[in-house]
Write a protein that holds these residues in place. Structure first.
Motif, PDB file in Angstrom:
ATOM      1  N   PRO A 162     -26.825   1.399  -7.708  1.00  0.00           N
ATOM      2  CA  PRO A 162     -25.886   0.273  -7.633  1.00  0.00           C
ATOM      3  C   PRO A 162     -26.609  -1.062  -7.540  1.00  0.00           C
ATOM      4  N   VAL A 163     -26.026  -2.055  -8.167  1.00  0.00           N
ATOM      5  CA  VAL A 163     -26.498  -3.437  -8.055  1.00  0.00           C
ATOM      6  C   VAL A 163     -25.376  -4.239  -7.423  1.00  0.00           C
ATOM      7  N   ARG A 164     -25.677  -4.893  -6.336  1.00  0.00           N
ATOM      8  CA  ARG A 164     -24.676  -5.699  -5.637  1.00  0.00           C
ATOM      9  C   ARG A 164     -25.094  -7.162  -5.684  1.00  0.00           C
ATOM     10  N   VAL A 165     -24.170  -8.030  -6.079  1.00  0.00           N
ATOM     11  CA  VAL A 165     -24.452  -9.459  -6.152  1.00  0.00           C
ATOM     12  C   VAL A 165     -23.678 -10.157  -5.044  1.00  0.00           C
ATOM     13  N   LEU A 166     -24.407 -10.840  -4.175  1.00  0.00           N
ATOM     14  CA  LEU A 166     -23.833 -11.526  -3.020  1.00  0.00           C
ATOM     15  C   LEU A 166     -24.040 -13.028  -3.164  1.00  0.00           C
ATOM     16  N   ALA A 167     -23.002 -13.804  -2.899  1.00  0.00           N
ATOM     17  CA  ALA A 167     -23.143 -15.253  -2.828  1.00  0.00           C
ATOM     18  C   ALA A 167     -23.244 -15.665  -1.368  1.00  0.00           C
ATOM     19  N   LEU A 168     -24.131 -16.585  -1.082  1.00  0.00           N
ATOM     20  CA  LEU A 168     -24.213 -17.196   0.242  1.00  0.00           C
ATOM     21  C   LEU A 168     -23.652 -18.607   0.128  1.00  0.00           C
ATOM     22  N   VAL A 169     -22.563 -18.865   0.830  1.00  0.00           N
ATOM     23  CA  VAL A 169     -21.931 -20.179   0.780  1.00  0.00           C
ATOM     24  C   VAL A 169     -21.743 -20.695   2.198  1.00  0.00           C
TER      25      VAL A 169
END
Length: 667
Positions: free
Chosen positions: A6-13
């Motif tokens: 799995p590839v998980r893309v997380l945004a930090l805002v």
């Protein structure tokens, strides 16, 4: 064929200073991926280092427990929010990084509302908890209004004296005590018993609002199984029904491991992001484009549907064909050549020249239109010109590249003032673009404020005769016209009429008179275009040999110029209608600021859907709007914003009118 991990893309805002880049570095360090100098991955551009905070997306990948993660660290300043507009729609989950100070809770609200509008699942990470003062209840009470979905505390901080020393995981019912730079799992102390029981029950009550079975178990005093609790936590966050809250400290590496483990199990699969974006077949969604490196233009994109091979044939939404002329892995400022991008991963595609942020690049020959992302309206502009005229062409090309990189910027040529206007979300945003012009493209520019589009009108009526006569051997030039000039109502514009009888002015030359009058209205006695008047051609004379279309056009211009001087000209200034958005706490100060700028407050009321915010309706002279956004943000913790549209022209008198006219005359 082995199954892809799995590839998980997380945004930090989160707001500037909350510690997003520090959290990214802590994730890299904690992952065990042997990342070299993880604290040097983000904010490495000269502009970011000079400001001490993010000014562009920082993208970095790492492995954790055999899964691959990509973190997209987004700028915190509202002025630079457009940098992430297209990217946020493509992530699996956004981690909102907040300060533990309850007074700073409202700072995250704009980001939360944007994520809600995009339908992106989100979690909240309260950073620097080891430095926090005050109670958890006070913090959560302050944070609650910023989110439409309820905030669900997943952890209960353990407080010793005045410091937080760890937390109890309310789902796992396990204590984590911070020791140095690590965590230790310990038995819960008896003192935590009732406090933890109450906190856990409150968490379960919040989950039960969306699960009838869980509600029934709580009502019958049945302790729910852990699997049910976790299933509810995952489902409710994925559907945007709740926002789980985690605690820790990025710089001290506290709570990072627990956060990563929770995200590993609870982040939605890549297919959810594809569905949200409208990606129905193999392709890549463009988060942004970049011209910053040596590889030329790069399209930073997320892969969907199937692995993306280097040199893959692509088609843009408008049907234009392209091909990836190179595929790269992105890690901070560095890129690494790869042969294939995995599903869900973020890669850089070279030589897809027509690609732009928000587009879907479909693999094959059939395009995918996707969903359009509305651009933000610019709030601040500066006029620029190449310091060296030899750089005019280079300036134009460089500006085009900057706008491609940042859709929040716009470049327009004002036909009236002949100024090139660079507009963005604030002074810092526009000046960042100007700095990049010099560093990347070696273009120095001169900067000035945009000119206000003043107008002038008349308050009196006059009948004026004008003649153009020139004799210089051979055919001469002759035209004689008489016009009546009178004012019209504000906003009526310009009207031309002819009452010529008996052929005093031949019919074919009447349009030339009108054109000459229009020429004369381009600049009135006060130095600005003239509006709201009516001109009637009532008489004239012509010569059978020397009269011509050009002669009558010149005569029309001469006549109107003389007439305007006798009609008591007055200066007009544009008035805009504003909708100003600020937290309620800043409303009084903002009202005062608008009034000091000659604004007229029309009314105010709650901002729809935003708890603790106000919308102020006002009219404001356009000349007073140039630095307004900076003042609004200085009065509202950086949160204020507005929307504006032209409303009407109003008479400008007194000292200000004299200053404007004198400046126009000097120029």
């Amino acid at each position: 064929m082995p199954t892809q991990r799995p590839v998980r893309v997380l945004a930090l805002v989160g707001p500037t200073g909350a510690g997003k880049t520090s959290l990214m570095a802590a994730m890299l360090a904690h992952s065990g991926s042997h990342v070299t100098a993880p604290d040097k991955v983000g904010d490495q551009s000269p502009e970011a280092r000079a400001r001490g905070h993010s000014v562009e997306l920082n993208i970095a990948g790492f492995d954790f427990l055999d899964d691959h993660y990509v973190v997209v660290d987004c700028p915190g300043s509202l002025e630079l929010a457009t940098e992430a507009d297209a990217a946020l729609a493509a992530v699996d989950l956004a981690v909102i990084v907040a300060d533990p100070d309850p007074l700073k809770a409202p700072l995250i609200q704009p980001m939360v509302r944007q994520l809600e509008a995009l339908g992106v699942p989100r979690a909240l990470f309260v950073n620097r908890l080891d430095q926090a003062r005050g109670s958890l209840d006070a913090l959560l009470t302050a944070l609650a209004p910023v989110s439409s979905a309820p905030l669900v505390a997943r952890q209960l901080p353990i407080v010793e004296g005045e410091h937080v020393t760890g937390f109890v995981d309310l789902a796992l019912e396990r204590a984590n005590v911070w020791r140095g730079a690590g965590n230790e799992v310990e038995e819960r102390s008896p003192e935590l018993g009732k406090t933890e029981t109450d906190a856990r029950f409150h968490m379960l009550e919040q989950l039960a609002d969306f699960d009838d079975d869980l509600m029934e178990q709580l009502l019958t005093d049945v302790d729910p199984k852990r699997d049910l609790v976790f299933a509810d936590l995952v489902r409710d966050m994925n559907q945007g029904l709740i926002v789980p809250v985690f605690f820790g400290s990025a710089l001290a590496n506290h709570g990072i491991g627990r956060l990563l483990k929770a995200l590993r199990h609870e982040t939605p699969p890549v297919e959810k992001a594809a569905e949200r974006l409208g990606v129905t077949r193999p392709g890549a969604y463009v988060l942004k484009v970049s011209h910053a490196g040596q590889a030329g233009k790069l399209a930073i994109a997320r892969v969907f549907g199937a692995p993306l091979a280097d040199s893959a044939d692509l088609v843009l939404p408008d049907g234009e064909k392209g091909r990836a002329g190179g595929l790269f892995q992105v890690h901070g400022q560095a890129t690494k050549k790869i042969n294939q991008g995995a599903v869900g991963d973020i890669v850089a595609l070279a030589k897809v020249e027509a690609a732009s942020a928000g587009q879907i690049l479909a693999v094959g020959t059939q395009p995918m239109p996707g969903k359009a992302h509305p651009p933000r309206t610019p709030l601040y502009a500066l006029a620029i010109a190449a310091a060296n005229r030899k750089d005019d062409v280079r300036l134009s090309g460089s500006l085009a590249k900057l706008v491609e990189e940042d859709p929040g910027l716009s470049v327009t040529q004002d036909a009236e003032s002949h100024q090139v206007l660079v507009a963005g979300q604030g002074d810092g945003h526009v000046r960042l673009a100007i700095e990049r012009l010099k560093r990347r493209y070696s273009v120095d520019v001169d900067v000035e404020n945009p000119k206000t589009p003043y107008r002038e009108t008349i308050t009196g009526a006059v009948t004026q005769r004008g003649r153009h006569k020139k004799q210089s051997g051979g055919h001469g030039q002759f035209a004689d016209v008489t016009i009546e000039v009178k004012p019209l109502a504000r906003g009526a514009g310009f009207n031309f009429m002819s009452k010529i009888t008996g052929g005093a002015v031949p019919r074919q030359w009447i349009p030339a008179v009108e054109q000459g009058v229009r020429d004369g209205l381009h600049k009135g006695p006060l130095g600005f275009p003239v509006v709201d008047l009516e001109v009637t051609l009532i008489d004239g004379q012509f010569h059978p040999v020397d009269s011509s279309e050009m002669a009558f056009r010149i005569a029309g211009r001469i006549t109107i110029e003389e007439a305007l001087k006798k009609c008591a000209p007055k200066l007009l200034e544009p008035i805009d209608k504003l909708g100003v958005f600020v937290p309620t706490s800043a409303m009084a100060a903002v009202n005062s600021a608008l009034s000091s700028r000659r604004g007229q407050i029309l009314g105010f009321g709650p901002r729809e859907g935003w708890s603790g915010w106000e919308r102020i309706e006002a009219r404001l002279p356009a000349s007073e709007r140039h630095e307004l956004i900076a003042e609004l943000r200085s009065l509202s913790q950086g949160l204020g914003s507005y929307e504006a549209s032209f409303d009407h022209m109003a008479e400008l008198t007194g000292r200000l009118a004299q200053e404007v006219s004198s400046k126009a005359a000097a120029e």
